[in-house]
Design a protein around this motif. Structure first.
Motif, PDB file in Angstrom:
ATOM      1  N   TYR A 344      -7.072  10.053  10.278  1.00 46.36           N
ATOM      2  CA  TYR A 344      -5.949  10.147  11.217  1.00 46.36           C
ATOM      3  C   TYR A 344      -5.550   8.792  11.795  1.00 46.36           C
ATOM      4  CZ  TYR A 344      -3.009  11.371  15.152  1.00 46.36           C
ATOM      5  OH  TYR A 344      -1.958  11.443  16.036  1.00 46.36           O
ATOM      6  N   TYR A 345      -6.526   7.974  12.191  1.00 51.16           N
ATOM      7  CA  TYR A 345      -6.202   6.719  12.873  1.00 51.16           C
ATOM      8  C   TYR A 345      -5.890   5.581  11.902  1.00 51.16           C
ATOM      9  CZ  TYR A 345      -7.759   8.992  17.127  1.00 51.16           C
ATOM     10  OH  TYR A 345      -7.876   9.859  18.187  1.00 51.16           O
ATOM     11  N   VAL A 346      -5.929   5.850  10.621  1.00 49.99           N
ATOM     12  CA  VAL A 346      -5.615   4.831   9.616  1.00 49.99           C
ATOM     13  C   VAL A 346      -4.205   5.073   9.099  1.00 49.99           C
ATOM     14  CG1 VAL A 346      -6.272   3.857   7.390  1.00 49.99           C
ATOM     15  CG2 VAL A 346      -8.042   4.631   8.978  1.00 49.99           C
ATOM     16  N   LYS A 347      -3.360   4.092   9.204  1.00 51.95           N
ATOM     17  CA  LYS A 347      -1.973   4.227   8.756  1.00 51.95           C
ATOM     18  C   LYS A 347      -1.798   3.857   7.283  1.00 51.95           C
ATOM     19  CE  LYS A 347      -0.918   5.455  12.870  1.00 51.95           C
ATOM     20  NZ  LYS A 347      -0.792   6.916  13.142  1.00 51.95           N
ATOM     21  N   ARG A 348      -2.737   3.081   6.772  1.00 55.21           N
ATOM     22  CA  ARG A 348      -2.663   2.690   5.366  1.00 55.21           C
ATOM     23  C   ARG A 348      -4.031   2.180   4.936  1.00 55.21           C
ATOM     24  NH1 ARG A 348       1.654  -1.472   4.485  1.00 55.21           N
ATOM     25  NH2 ARG A 348       0.652  -1.690   2.475  1.00 55.21           N
ATOM     26  N   THR A 349      -4.272   2.183   3.633  1.00 52.23           N
ATOM     27  CA  THR A 349      -5.440   1.525   3.064  1.00 52.23           C
ATOM     28  C   THR A 349      -4.926   0.380   2.195  1.00 52.23           C
ATOM     29  OG1 THR A 349      -5.522   2.893   1.070  1.00 52.23           O
ATOM     30  CG2 THR A 349      -6.679   3.720   3.023  1.00 52.23           C
ATOM     31  N   GLU A 350      -5.815  -0.236   1.492  1.00 53.90           N
ATOM     32  CA  GLU A 350      -5.411  -1.371   0.650  1.00 53.90           C
ATOM     33  C   GLU A 350      -4.425  -0.943  -0.428  1.00 53.90           C
ATOM     34  OE1 GLU A 350      -7.556  -4.664  -2.250  1.00 53.90           O
ATOM     35  OE2 GLU A 350      -8.696  -3.780  -0.599  1.00 53.90           O
ATOM     36  N   SER A 351      -4.534   0.313  -0.881  1.00 55.38           N
ATOM     37  CA  SER A 351      -3.687   0.744  -1.993  1.00 55.38           C
ATOM     38  C   SER A 351      -2.775   1.925  -1.663  1.00 55.38           C
ATOM     39  CB  SER A 351      -4.564   1.129  -3.195  1.00 55.38           C
ATOM     40  OG  SER A 351      -5.415   2.211  -2.863  1.00 55.38           O
ATOM     41  N   TYR A 352      -2.879   2.489  -0.430  1.00 55.79           N
ATOM     42  CA  TYR A 352      -2.108   3.702  -0.140  1.00 55.79           C
ATOM     43  C   TYR A 352      -1.542   3.637   1.272  1.00 55.79           C
ATOM     44  CZ  TYR A 352      -0.678   8.567  -0.675  1.00 55.79           C
ATOM     45  OH  TYR A 352       0.064   9.702  -0.812  1.00 55.79           O
ATOM     46  N   VAL A 353      -0.255   4.022   1.388  1.00 55.24           N
ATOM     47  CA  VAL A 353       0.423   4.046   2.687  1.00 55.24           C
ATOM     48  C   VAL A 353       0.722   5.504   3.050  1.00 55.24           C
ATOM     49  CG1 VAL A 353       2.438   3.311   4.008  1.00 55.24           C
ATOM     50  CG2 VAL A 353       1.456   1.784   2.274  1.00 55.24           C
ATOM     51  N   TYR A 354       0.275   5.939   4.227  1.00 54.40           N
ATOM     52  CA  TYR A 354       0.523   7.301   4.699  1.00 54.40           C
ATOM     53  C   TYR A 354       1.831   7.294   5.486  1.00 54.40           C
ATOM     54  CZ  TYR A 354      -4.490   7.036   3.794  1.00 54.40           C
ATOM     55  OH  TYR A 354      -5.717   6.801   3.225  1.00 54.40           O
ATOM     56  N   ASP A 355       2.950   7.400   4.797  1.00 62.99           N
ATOM     57  CA  ASP A 355       4.250   7.180   5.426  1.00 62.99           C
ATOM     58  C   ASP A 355       4.972   8.477   5.805  1.00 62.99           C
ATOM     59  OD1 ASP A 355       4.747   7.931   2.822  1.00 62.99           O
ATOM     60  OD2 ASP A 355       6.198   6.347   2.403  1.00 62.99           O
ATOM     61  N   VAL A 356       4.308   9.622   5.667  1.00 59.60           N
ATOM     62  CA  VAL A 356       4.896  10.893   6.095  1.00 59.60           C
ATOM     63  C   VAL A 356       3.991  11.487   7.171  1.00 59.60           C
ATOM     64  CG1 VAL A 356       5.538  13.230   5.422  1.00 59.60           C
ATOM     65  CG2 VAL A 356       6.002  11.322   3.874  1.00 59.60           C
TER      66      VAL A 356
END
Length: 460
Positions: A344-356
């Motif tokens: 939940y508190y991570v907006k993105r990782t090195e390879s993936y963006v949680y944009d929704v």
């Protein structure tokens, strides 16, 4: 004139598809010939220059493959392999735990497979999931919205390569984090029909299990759920609700009373398994020790122990050869890729963006379509609490045609259901009694009749 424009585009798309249907007759660990039709190893390339190669498993319906529904199944995570759903949830095979060992797991038929009533495509998406891979390091970068776009491209190409299924009723389906993708992809398909995308997909609706729909409400709802299930007292809950003003996720660091209450909540929930609140909690070191050696009966049983069998089985070269997995992938198969898995508190990782963040509005948009939806929740799941799902469904303001009542399997209450309808849109919501995250893994005997009845248009 329109046909003259569309036809060359269709030919161009078809020219990028390499028809390589690979039928699997036998699999290591299963005794004899497979009694169902399994196609796999036929990668489909998507994105520019087909830099992303998506792996899939396709199983024909046992009943009537020419007329039964076609389901595209998306496993959650993101980054969880379709093979996980195939082996642990709704596929035709599962592990024979009683007769398996760490040396090589054995397989047996799943008597509650959804392939008894539907054709199902299990996809590894995005790249880096399961056996899917990318040809460049940059192509491994993905996001929620890009994943949906590439899955849409995959589906269109798959159907052009399998034209006999174009007339089958199509349902976009999935569970957990894929609640976001299923909703967005379903909307994208309807939009594609309106603008004339080819081929024309025979979309009829969508199915979601324990679905993540609004990230904030799903995670924030865990405190209320814990109180309802007797995991935290009414006194602790009321104090926490008052001091945190109902917001347990985006916390003011200066609100000491709220922070103190949340510490009390955390102590109460520390050793509770979120996926099923009644099942044993296992420490990670214990599970890792098993993984480094072989599955064993030592220590408490944990459901996570079952997942070790898939790690062993799917990484055998003989299995990968049988599934026609490309050797150039050179990747270790993992059930869920931790580099993409949502926190939940991570907006993105090195390879993936949680944009929704939420797809409630997309659900609302679909209520104007000719569309059927089945949404179900295990009532012992604290990952996505069932009442969080019920709350966002209520915001759709759909007329109720069948109010809350039990549904039955073999004369026993299997859960509770409610049905909504508005013009040509219909939504059935069901709880699955005693199920966790996700429901078919915990209550397969109940979930197969549920989906079979729903496909047939019967009351659950």
């Amino acid at each position: 004139m329109l046909q003259l424009i569309v036809f060359p585009v269709l030919l161009l798309l078809l020219s990028n598809i390499v028809s390589s249907h690979f039928i699997v007759d036998t699999l290591p660990g299963f005794n004899g010939k497979l009694p169902f039709t399994l196609e796999t190893g036929s990668y489909i390339g998507v994105e520019e220059e087909e830099k992303v190669q998506l792996f899939y498993l396709f199983v024909e319906s046992d009943r009537d493959p020419q007329n039964d529904p076609l389901m595209l199944w998306l496993t959650g995570g993101p980054g969880c392999s379709g093979l996980s759903s195939f082996l642990y949830e709704i596929g035709p095979l599962t592990f024979d735990y009683a007769n398996s060992s760490g040396n090589f797991p054995k397989l047996e038929l799943n008597s509650n497979s959804w392939t008894k009533v539907a054709n199902i495509i299990f996809i590894d998406q995005p790249a880096g999931t399961g056996y899917s891979y990318a040809k460049t390091s940059e192509a491994y970068n993905c996001s929620d919205t890009l994943s949906v776009a590439l899955t849409y491209e995959f589906l269109r190409k798959w159907l052009m390569d399998h034209p006999k299924y174009l007339k089958n009723p199509l349902y976009v389906s999935g569970d957990s984090y894929s609640g976001l993708m299923v909703t967005l992809l379903t909307r994208k398909i309807y939009n594609g029909i309106e603008v004339g995308d080819k081929p024309r997909l025979n979309i009829k609706g969508y199915i979601q299990g324990n679905p993540l729909t609004d990230k904030y409400s799903a995670f924030n709802g865990r405190v209320k759920y814990a109180n309802r299930m007797g995991l935290i007292s009414d006194k602790i809950y009321q104090s926490t609700k008052e001091n945190c003003k109902g917001n347990y996720m985006d916390i003011d660091p200066n609100n000491i009373l709220c922070l103190n209450d949340l510490q009390r909540v955390e102590r109460c929930l520390k050793n509770i398994r979120l996926s099923h609140i009644l099942e044993p909690w296992c420490e990670l070191p214990f599970l890792m020790s098993i993984l480094q050696e072989t599955p064993t009966n030592a220590g408490p049983w944990c459901r996570a122990n079952n997942y070790i069998y898939s790690h062993i089985w799917a990484n055998y070269r003989a299995v990968q050869k049988a599934l026609n997995v490309r050797e150039e992938t050179a990747l270790e198969w993992v059930r869920c890729n931790a580099s993409m898995h949502f926190r939940y508190y991570v907006k993105r990782t090195e390879s993936y963006v949680y944009d929704v963040q939420s797809v409630v509005d997309d659900h609302r948009h679909l209520t104007s379509k000719s569309c059927r939806a089945l949404i179900y929740s295990g009532d012992h799941d604290m990952v996505v609490p069932h009442f969080s799902t019920e709350e966002w469904i209520d915001t759709l303001k759909l007329p109720i045609v069948d109010d809350w009542e039990p549904w039955f399997v073999d004369g026993q209450v299997a859960g509770y259901k409610v049905k909504y309808s508005q013009n040509d849109y219909e939504l059935t919501y069901a709880t699955v009694k005693g199920a966790g995250h996700t429901a078919p893994e915990y209550k397969p005997e109940q979930c197969l009749p549920m989906v079979d009845r729903w496909f047939s248009g019967y009351p659950l």
